[in-house]
Each structure stands twice: as C-alpha cells, then as structure tokens.
Write a protein that holds these residues in place. Structure first.
Motif, PDB file in Angstrom:
ATOM      1  N   GLU A  75     -22.609 -26.034 -11.128  1.00  0.00           N
ATOM      2  CA  GLU A  75     -23.690 -25.605 -10.333  1.00  0.00           C
ATOM      3  C   GLU A  75     -23.308 -24.572  -9.078  1.00  0.00           C
ATOM      4  N   VAL A  76     -22.033 -24.925  -8.607  1.00  0.00           N
ATOM      5  CA  VAL A  76     -21.740 -24.001  -7.624  1.00  0.00           C
ATOM      6  C   VAL A  76     -21.133 -22.493  -8.219  1.00  0.00           C
ATOM      7  N   LEU A  77     -20.643 -22.810  -9.598  1.00  0.00           N
ATOM      8  CA  LEU A  77     -20.187 -21.523  -9.989  1.00  0.00           C
ATOM      9  C   LEU A  77     -21.266 -20.922 -10.916  1.00  0.00           C
ATOM     10  N   ASN A  78     -22.523 -21.396 -10.956  1.00  0.00           N
ATOM     11  CA  ASN A  78     -23.428 -20.784 -11.840  1.00  0.00           C
ATOM     12  C   ASN A  78     -23.477 -19.355 -11.747  1.00  0.00           C
ATOM     13  N   ASP A  79     -23.876 -19.057 -10.431  1.00  0.00           N
ATOM     14  CA  ASP A  79     -24.132 -17.553 -10.334  1.00  0.00           C
ATOM     15  C   ASP A  79     -23.164 -16.560  -9.942  1.00  0.00           C
ATOM     16  N   ASP A  80     -21.765 -17.090  -9.852  1.00  0.00           N
ATOM     17  CA  ASP A  80     -20.400 -16.295  -9.763  1.00  0.00           C
ATOM     18  C   ASP A  80     -20.266 -15.420 -10.749  1.00  0.00           C
ATOM     19  N   PRO A  81     -20.320 -14.046 -10.619  1.00  0.00           N
ATOM     20  CA  PRO A  81     -20.098 -13.203 -11.730  1.00  0.00           C
ATOM     21  C   PRO A  81     -18.415 -12.925 -12.220  1.00  0.00           C
ATOM     22  N   ASP A  82     -17.647 -13.750 -11.138  1.00  0.00           N
ATOM     23  CA  ASP A  82     -16.447 -13.632 -11.584  1.00  0.00           C
ATOM     24  C   ASP A  82     -15.674 -14.736 -12.335  1.00  0.00           C
ATOM     25  N   VAL A  83     -16.630 -15.770 -12.605  1.00  0.00           N
ATOM     26  CA  VAL A  83     -16.558 -17.046 -13.493  1.00  0.00           C
ATOM     27  C   VAL A  83     -16.887 -16.428 -14.968  1.00  0.00           C
ATOM     28  N   ILE A  84     -16.042 -16.313 -15.867  1.00  0.00           N
ATOM     29  CA  ILE A  84     -16.337 -15.597 -17.136  1.00  0.00           C
ATOM     30  C   ILE A  84     -16.048 -16.589 -18.279  1.00  0.00           C
ATOM     31  N   GLY A  85     -15.835 -17.876 -18.017  1.00  0.00           N
ATOM     32  CA  GLY A  85     -15.646 -18.818 -19.042  1.00  0.00           C
ATOM     33  C   GLY A  85     -15.526 -20.217 -18.574  1.00  0.00           C
ATOM     34  N   ILE A 137       0.677  -1.047   0.032  1.00  0.00           N
ATOM     35  CA  ILE A 137       0.028  -0.066  -0.002  1.00  0.00           C
ATOM     36  C   ILE A 137       0.745   1.429   0.056  1.00  0.00           C
ATOM     37  N   ASN A 138       0.239   2.177  -0.383  1.00  0.00           N
ATOM     38  CA  ASN A 138       0.782   3.730  -0.143  1.00  0.00           C
ATOM     39  C   ASN A 138       0.534   3.867   1.055  1.00  0.00           C
ATOM     40  N   TYR A 139       1.608   4.328   2.068  1.00  0.00           N
ATOM     41  CA  TYR A 139       1.357   4.327   3.291  1.00  0.00           C
ATOM     42  C   TYR A 139       0.628   6.091   3.710  1.00  0.00           C
ATOM     43  N   GLN A 140       0.789   6.727   2.765  1.00  0.00           N
ATOM     44  CA  GLN A 140       0.180   8.016   2.997  1.00  0.00           C
ATOM     45  C   GLN A 140      -1.347   7.975   2.681  1.00  0.00           C
ATOM     46  N   THR A 141      -1.702   7.466   1.770  1.00  0.00           N
ATOM     47  CA  THR A 141      -3.090   7.472   1.418  1.00  0.00           C
ATOM     48  C   THR A 141      -3.820   6.044   1.538  1.00  0.00           C
ATOM     49  N   ARG A 142      -3.225   4.998   1.958  1.00  0.00           N
ATOM     50  CA  ARG A 142      -3.725   3.546   2.359  1.00  0.00           C
ATOM     51  C   ARG A 142      -4.257   2.894   1.196  1.00  0.00           C
ATOM     52  N   GLU A 143      -3.883   3.302   0.220  1.00  0.00           N
ATOM     53  CA  GLU A 143      -4.445   2.760  -1.077  1.00  0.00           C
ATOM     54  C   GLU A 143      -3.678   1.541  -1.617  1.00  0.00           C
ATOM     55  N   SER A 144      -3.837   0.671  -2.043  1.00  0.00           N
ATOM     56  CA  SER A 144      -3.135  -0.504  -2.534  1.00  0.00           C
ATOM     57  C   SER A 144      -2.539  -0.349  -3.841  1.00  0.00           C
ATOM     58  N   TYR A 145      -1.354  -0.680  -4.062  1.00  0.00           N
ATOM     59  CA  TYR A 145      -0.815  -0.701  -5.515  1.00  0.00           C
ATOM     60  C   TYR A 145      -1.351  -1.794  -6.144  1.00  0.00           C
ATOM     61  N   ILE A 146      -1.784  -2.838  -5.514  1.00  0.00           N
ATOM     62  CA  ILE A 146      -2.294  -4.017  -6.387  1.00  0.00           C
ATOM     63  C   ILE A 146      -3.792  -3.676  -6.695  1.00  0.00           C
ATOM     64  N   THR A 147      -4.135  -3.778  -7.795  1.00  0.00           N
ATOM     65  CA  THR A 147      -5.170  -3.270  -8.282  1.00  0.00           C
ATOM     66  C   THR A 147      -6.044  -4.424  -9.288  1.00  0.00           C
ATOM     67  N   ALA A 148      -5.438  -5.550  -9.615  1.00  0.00           N
ATOM     68  CA  ALA A 148      -5.717  -6.437 -10.498  1.00  0.00           C
ATOM     69  C   ALA A 148      -7.009  -7.043 -10.039  1.00  0.00           C
ATOM     70  N   ASN A 149      -7.903  -7.118 -11.077  1.00  0.00           N
ATOM     71  CA  ASN A 149      -9.481  -7.748 -10.915  1.00  0.00           C
ATOM     72  C   ASN A 149      -9.107  -9.410 -11.121  1.00  0.00           C
ATOM     73  N   LEU A 150      -9.607 -10.005 -10.091  1.00  0.00           N
ATOM     74  CA  LEU A 150      -9.476 -11.707 -10.386  1.00  0.00           C
ATOM     75  C   LEU A 150     -10.856 -12.195 -10.946  1.00  0.00           C
ATOM     76  N   PHE A 151     -10.534 -13.191 -11.991  1.00  0.00           N
ATOM     77  CA  PHE A 151     -11.625 -13.739 -12.777  1.00  0.00           C
ATOM     78  C   PHE A 151     -11.264 -15.205 -12.894  1.00  0.00           C
ATOM     79  N   PHE A 152     -12.280 -16.154 -12.925  1.00  0.00           N
ATOM     80  CA  PHE A 152     -12.265 -17.531 -13.246  1.00  0.00           C
ATOM     81  C   PHE A 152     -12.580 -18.187 -14.444  1.00  0.00           C
TER      82      PHE A 152
END
Length: 263
Positions: free
Chosen positions: A204-214, A172-187
């Motif tokens: 069935e488990v993954l059916n309603d998961d918006p992060d599962v893209i394929g 993180i940026n210790y002044q703003t507390r914002e993370s330098y790691i901004t990647a979105n995780l998909f499956f």
C-alpha cells in the motif's frame, strides 16, 4: 553496456538471490553478463563453486595485479569476491580517491580485458554504504535495492536514498559542480506474502511510488535458488516444476522484464 549495482543498507533482503537470478534471466535472453562480487561474504561467487583467494576483486582495490574473469557459461562470467574485502576497505580509509578506485580500474582495463563484450555488468554489494559499495555506485547507471516487509524494511528505503543524495553531493567536478554519481535508484519489493498484514501494508505504501519497479512473491524455490545453485530460469525448463509454479514464473518474468526496461 549497462552497469547495475544491487545494493541495500539492510541485510537479509534477498540481494544476492536477486542478483543471481536476474543475471541468469538476462543471459537466458541472449545477453552477455559479467558479475562482480563485492560482498565479502562471497555468496554469489560460491554459488558458482568458485573459491579463489588470488586474482579476485581484492586486486582492484589494492592495485596489485590482474583479476581472473571466470567464464561460467557461454554468456555468464564472474570476477570473484574476496572474504577479507572489509579489511581492505579499512586500509583505504584515508585514501583521497577511495570511492573512485573501481571507476579508475574500469577506465584502465576496459579495452585490454575486452569488457565491451558484456551487455550488462551486475555488481552484488555488501549490505552497507561503505567504500566498496560506494565504488560500485560510482560506476553504475542504475541501483536496485530490495525492500522486504518488516519493521525496518521500509525505513531502509529512506536510508539508502539519503546516503545516495549525500554521496552525489560529495563526489563532484569542482569546476562545473556536477556530480560524477549519476546512478538512478530503483526498488524491488521482495518476499511479499499476499496474505499477511506486513506485506499488504508495504504494498500500500509503495503503490504510487514510481521508483518501485517490481514485486517478487515469497517463494521457497526462489529464496533457496542460490543455496541449491539453480536459477529460476533453469528451474523453468523443468516442465513439472513450471506447471506447478506457473503463476510464480509468470510473475518473475513480468518483474524482470520491467526491471530490464527501467534500467
């Protein structure tokens, strides 16, 4: 430019095969692709018959000089992997900025290596969350993690989600507390057999998961593509193969299109 890491905590999920075929598919669509092989097994590098021991990704992490960017085809290039990268990672264990080395290398070399000519950088990671993988994630806009039907396949999803959240809190940026790691995780659900209990349960488990893209069906021609050094995009040009596997090729096209839109 978009930077994409293909990463997984669990091995044997088809990570390199996905990287290879998605990159070739993007190139076929007219995009300029750079692969970076951070898996010390070097399977992606060897798929393109490159067996370098010098000017590989090793030099990124040891600051000892240049890397070779191999021009594989008109719009596909590659920075070769290094089989002893795990040993390099151990040497970096006590380095303060060990997780941001690739980030700094990219900043230092972006202009003189003319990296702006690439539309996509695809990074094939080792199946872990060690230093090299964390470096890849630090520069990425998105992460794709394959999941397969197995006893521990779905648990690997929670594992990488937890690791990523912890990583975001650490860097993180210790002044703003914002993370330098901004990647979105998909499956991406991979090696799916429509007639098996484990595949049905996973879907069935993954059916309603918006992060599962394929979803990628289980197909030997896909699984063997890196061994045969022939991408799905190349196979599709063979009319005999295409007609025989038309349904599969259409499913891959839809999945890769959705991944491209999502990242």
């Amino acid at each position: 430019m978009k930077i994409l890491s293909i990463a997984a905590i669990k091995g044997g999920v088809g990570k390199t095969t996905l990287t290879f075929n998605f990159g070739e598919w993007l190139a076929e669509k007219g995009n300029n692709i750079l692969y970076i092989d951070l898996d010390h097994q070097c399977n992606l590098t060897q798929t393109y018959d490159i067996y370098d021991s010098e000017n590989t990704v090793k030099n990124i992490f040891t600051n000892t000089g240049k890397v070779n960017i191999h021009e594989i085809k008109e719009n596909i290039s590659l920075i070769a992997g290094y089989m002893k990268l795990d040993a390099i990672e151990k040497d970096l264990e006590n380095k303060v900025n060990k997780d941001m080395i690739l980030y700094m290398w990219l900043e230092d070399n972006y202009e003189h290596l003319k990296l702006d000519k690439f539309d996509y950088i695809l990074i094939d990671c080792h199946p872990d969350f060690s230093t090299a993988t964390r470096n890849a994630i630090a520069i990425s806009h998105s992460i794709i993690s394959p999941i397969i039907p197995s006893e521990h396949g779905y648990n690997a999803k929670f594992n990488i989600e937890d690791r990523l959240q912890d990583f975001k809190k650490e860097v993180i940026n210790y002044q703003t507390r914002e993370s330098y790691i901004t990647a979105n995780l998909f499956f991406v659900a991979n090696m799916i057999k429509h007639n098996t209990k484990s595949s049905k349960e996973l879907l069935e488990v993954l059916n309603d998961d918006p992060d599962v893209i394929g979803i990628i069906p289980e197909k030997e021609l896909f699984n063997r593509s890196t061994l045969d050094k022939t991408s799905i995009s190349t196979m599709k040009k063979d009319n005999k193969i295409y007609l025989k596997q038309k349904k599969f090729f259409n499913e891959i096209e839809n999945t890769f299109s959705n991944i491209q839109k999502s990242i």
